[in-house]
Write an enzyme that holds these catalytic residues in place. Sequence first.
Site, short mmCIF file in Angstrom:
data_model
loop_
_atom_site.label_atom_id
_atom_site.label_comp_id
_atom_site.label_asym_id
_atom_site.label_seq_id
_atom_site.Cartn_x
_atom_site.Cartn_y
_atom_site.Cartn_z
N PHE A 118 5.19 13.56 -24.82
CA PHE A 118 6.31 14.32 -25.36
C PHE A 118 7.45 13.35 -25.68
CE2 PHE A 118 7.78 18.75 -25.81
CZ PHE A 118 6.56 19.38 -25.94
N GLN A 231 21.64 21.23 -29.16
CA GLN A 231 20.43 20.51 -29.58
C GLN A 231 19.85 21.07 -30.88
OE1 GLN A 231 16.46 20.35 -27.23
NE2 GLN A 231 17.24 18.27 -27.32
N HIS A 233 16.54 20.89 -32.96
CA HIS A 233 15.15 20.46 -32.85
C HIS A 233 14.73 19.92 -34.22
CE1 HIS A 233 10.84 20.49 -32.22
NE2 HIS A 233 11.01 20.80 -30.96
N LEU A 243 10.31 27.56 -34.66
CA LEU A 243 9.92 26.26 -34.11
C LEU A 243 8.48 25.87 -34.41
CD1 LEU A 243 11.09 24.04 -32.22
CD2 LEU A 243 9.73 25.08 -30.43
N GLU A 246 7.20 20.37 -30.54
CA GLU A 246 7.08 18.92 -30.43
C GLU A 246 5.67 18.51 -29.98
OE1 GLU A 246 10.66 17.11 -28.88
OE2 GLU A 246 9.40 15.92 -27.56
N ARG A 277 14.99 14.07 -29.43
CA ARG A 277 15.28 15.01 -30.52
C ARG A 277 16.55 14.70 -31.29
NH1 ARG A 277 13.39 20.39 -27.18
NH2 ARG A 277 11.16 19.90 -27.39
N HIS A 348 18.35 24.74 -31.43
CA HIS A 348 17.28 25.00 -30.49
C HIS A 348 17.73 25.22 -29.05
CE1 HIS A 348 13.19 24.90 -29.05
NE2 HIS A 348 13.42 23.86 -28.28
N ARG A 389 18.73 16.95 -24.32
CA ARG A 389 17.62 17.30 -23.44
C ARG A 389 16.32 16.74 -23.96
NH1 ARG A 389 13.56 21.42 -23.41
NH2 ARG A 389 14.34 22.57 -25.20
C1 LIG Z 1 10.74 28.53 -29.59
C2 LIG Z 1 11.09 27.79 -28.34
C3 LIG Z 1 10.18 26.95 -27.74
C4 LIG Z 1 10.50 26.26 -26.58
N1 LIG Z 1 9.58 25.44 -26.01
C5 LIG Z 1 9.87 24.80 -24.85
C6 LIG Z 1 8.90 24.00 -24.19
O1 LIG Z 1 7.76 23.88 -24.63
N2 LIG Z 1 9.26 23.36 -23.05
C7 LIG Z 1 10.51 23.48 -22.51
O2 LIG Z 1 10.77 22.89 -21.47
N3 LIG Z 1 11.44 24.26 -23.10
C8 LIG Z 1 11.15 24.92 -24.25
N4 LIG Z 1 12.11 25.70 -24.84
C9 LIG Z 1 13.37 25.97 -24.12
C10 LIG Z 1 13.10 26.98 -23.01
O3 LIG Z 1 12.11 27.87 -23.39
C11 LIG Z 1 14.36 27.77 -22.64
O4 LIG Z 1 15.44 26.91 -22.43
C12 LIG Z 1 14.12 28.58 -21.36
O5 LIG Z 1 12.94 29.32 -21.46
C13 LIG Z 1 15.30 29.48 -21.07
O6 LIG Z 1 14.96 30.34 -20.02
P1 LIG Z 1 16.07 31.20 -19.29
O7 LIG Z 1 15.40 31.89 -18.17
O8 LIG Z 1 17.24 30.37 -19.00
O9 LIG Z 1 16.54 32.26 -20.41
P2 LIG Z 1 15.71 33.24 -21.38
O10 LIG Z 1 14.26 33.11 -21.27
O11 LIG Z 1 16.35 33.08 -22.73
O12 LIG Z 1 16.09 34.67 -20.81
C14 LIG Z 1 17.38 35.23 -20.92
C15 LIG Z 1 17.36 36.59 -20.27
O13 LIG Z 1 18.70 37.08 -20.16
C16 LIG Z 1 18.75 38.42 -20.61
N5 LIG Z 1 20.11 38.67 -21.09
C17 LIG Z 1 20.89 37.90 -21.88
N6 LIG Z 1 22.08 38.49 -22.08
C18 LIG Z 1 22.06 39.67 -21.41
C19 LIG Z 1 22.99 40.74 -21.26
N7 LIG Z 1 24.18 40.74 -21.84
N8 LIG Z 1 22.61 41.79 -20.51
C20 LIG Z 1 21.38 41.85 -19.92
N9 LIG Z 1 20.47 40.86 -20.04
C21 LIG Z 1 20.81 39.79 -20.78
C22 LIG Z 1 17.68 38.50 -21.68
O14 LIG Z 1 17.28 39.83 -21.89
C23 LIG Z 1 16.59 37.64 -21.05
O15 LIG Z 1 15.84 38.41 -20.14
C24 LIG Z 1 11.79 26.40 -26.01
C25 LIG Z 1 12.71 27.25 -26.60
C26 LIG Z 1 12.38 27.91 -27.76
C27 LIG Z 1 13.44 28.78 -28.40
#
Ligand SMILES: Cc1cc2nc3c(=O)[nH]c(=O)nc-3n(C[C@H](O)[C@H](O)[C@H](O)COP(=O)(O)OP(=O)(O)OC[C@H]3O[C@@H](n4cnc5c(N)ncnc54)[C@H](O)[C@@H]3O)c2cc1C
Length: 575
Positions: A118, A231, A233, A243, A246, A277, A348, A389
Amino acid sequence: MIEHDVVIVGGGLAGSRAAVEIARIDPNLRIAVVAKTHPIRSHSVAAQGGIAATLKNVDSADNWEAHAFDTVKGSDYLADQDAVEILTREAPDVVIDLEHMGVLFSRLSDGRIAQRAFGGHSHNRTCYAADKTGHAILHELVNNLRRYGVTIYDEWYVMRLILEEGQAKGLVMHRLRDGQVQVVRAKAVMFATGGYGRVYNTTSNDYASTGDGLAMTAIAGLPLEDMEFVQFHPTGLYPVGVLISEAVRGEGAYLVNSEGDRFMSAYAPSRMELAPRDITSRAITREIRAGRGIHDNGSAGGAFVYLDLRHMGKEKIMSRVPFCWEEAHRLVGIDAVHQPIPVRPTVHYSMGGIPVNTDGQVRSGVDGLVESFFAAGETACVSVHGANRLGSNSLLECVVYGRRTGRTIAQYVQTRKLPEIDEAAYLTQAHQTLQSLLDQSGTYRINEIRQAFQDCMTDYCGVFRNESLMQEGLEKLHQIQQQAQQIYLDDKGKVWNSEVVEALELRSLLIVGEVILTSALHRQESRGAHCREDYPDRDDTTALRHTMAYYSPAGIDLRYRPVTITLFQPQERKY
Ligand SMILES: Cc1cc2nc3c(=O)[nH]c(=O)nc-3n(C[C@H](O)[C@H](O)[C@H](O)COP(=O)(O)OP(=O)(O)OC[C@H]3O[C@@H](n4cnc5c(N)ncnc54)[C@H](O)[C@@H]3O)c2cc1C
């Protein structure tokens, strides 16, 4: 009033992992997870490429120190190194634990977890489930929420953090299904609300990534840290911005300009397509600016470059990155086995966020902590990513710091009582906020304002920045904020009124955008993802520090916090 020992906002990887940990430690605690989507639809489910950990299954020379060094170098030396040490030391353990929960990782022929290359990682250490890693992990975690009896409030929108005298006491939430409003009180409140990609017009993020948790924290008078670091991407599918992981470059794909050159040789000769990135996104933007981008008809001078997989062969493409092939095929009609994929940078990830210590406790300022308030995942800034990141370190952060924060909370609530809250007052205010949105007879539709705002952030605070551009951007943003006072809603009903939620999300986006622009304007150096054309160099003498931005409707106040340096002294960053 609803009561829980712990209320977690966010059902993604960070929130779910924290809830599982709390339930494991003390099954008697009453834990709730609130999410505006269904937890399984959190953006984490879209994560593709993988999760980093020095399991040494592929590369026996790897170790946590190397992972820590890569992460700190990748961060352009802005990461807090005590937090990075925890991240990288605990990585193998959290991945094995996920595996024990039942996550279906891709395997080597001997049955051990496979690991791929990666960007910015010096060893092959990214564990994956084809290119659907987030999907595999989130499903197991959400299954476990059910198994442990965690209460799930799905499709409830949290509209306010209740913070009184330096203590988080609960929240106010609104149910999409019927417009019902409830106050929740709890001994501990945790935000795991994810990122804010929707601040920009082209993003890989979910429609729900609107930075609500960040905005609610800012409105409550607490600071946001390092928000200037956004960031981009390198490989968003052109033109949609979705996306292309990577992992595709990790498996060997090339980046090619209109002249057929693998142009990364001019920017990062030793790492080529697997440079971090920030560097790769700038390289693509420079190629496009220099007229070496590609048009839809294949001629030079267009707005994208090619990601070329053809030499990898059909079998490898279909077994290692099948979802990326499918996305390009379904969304832009490209068969990546035979044709190169058009890509350009897409917003991203948010390196900044709600400042927390390494136990997930929210900071009240440069010193000091907020009582009963915790955060983890993309919405938090612990800061393991600093100014940039590395790929596959975010899922890792969610799991390592989700677990740690869960542990802290499980201990913390043992000696706490439920707080006193004036429920009626909070309900009245929430009903007034909602009713005034419904009654508003403005002139703008939400979408017009949101689009103008997203274009403004993209044009004035993108990959390359400078003072006059950002000043102009802030003026434009203030005009848009005025116009946002005059929106109107078509739907005046209470049942599934998604326009109300969009209006509340717009409020979040506008606040987060203003904090990003203001923090960026005042960082007079280039570091990681923050690239100033008027200050092209990194400045460790005056700018090696974290920005702490305090929002108020009257303006934003900036203070600074020192960076924790333990293992690695800052050096020039070259690849
Ligand atoms: C397409 C894509 C691919 C990625 N691939 C990778 C990867 O391969 N490896 C890696 O390390 N990272 C990757 N990332 C980054 C990583 O996926 C995210 O940073 C990480 O999953 C975020 O998780 P989280 O639990 O912080 O938030 P999220 O998974 O975004 O969850 C947020 C939660 O908060 C809730 N929420 C938000 N606001 C409110 C509100 N006002 N009221 C109630 N609920 C609310 C939402 O409903 C959701 O349940 C990727 C990101 C994207 C977009």
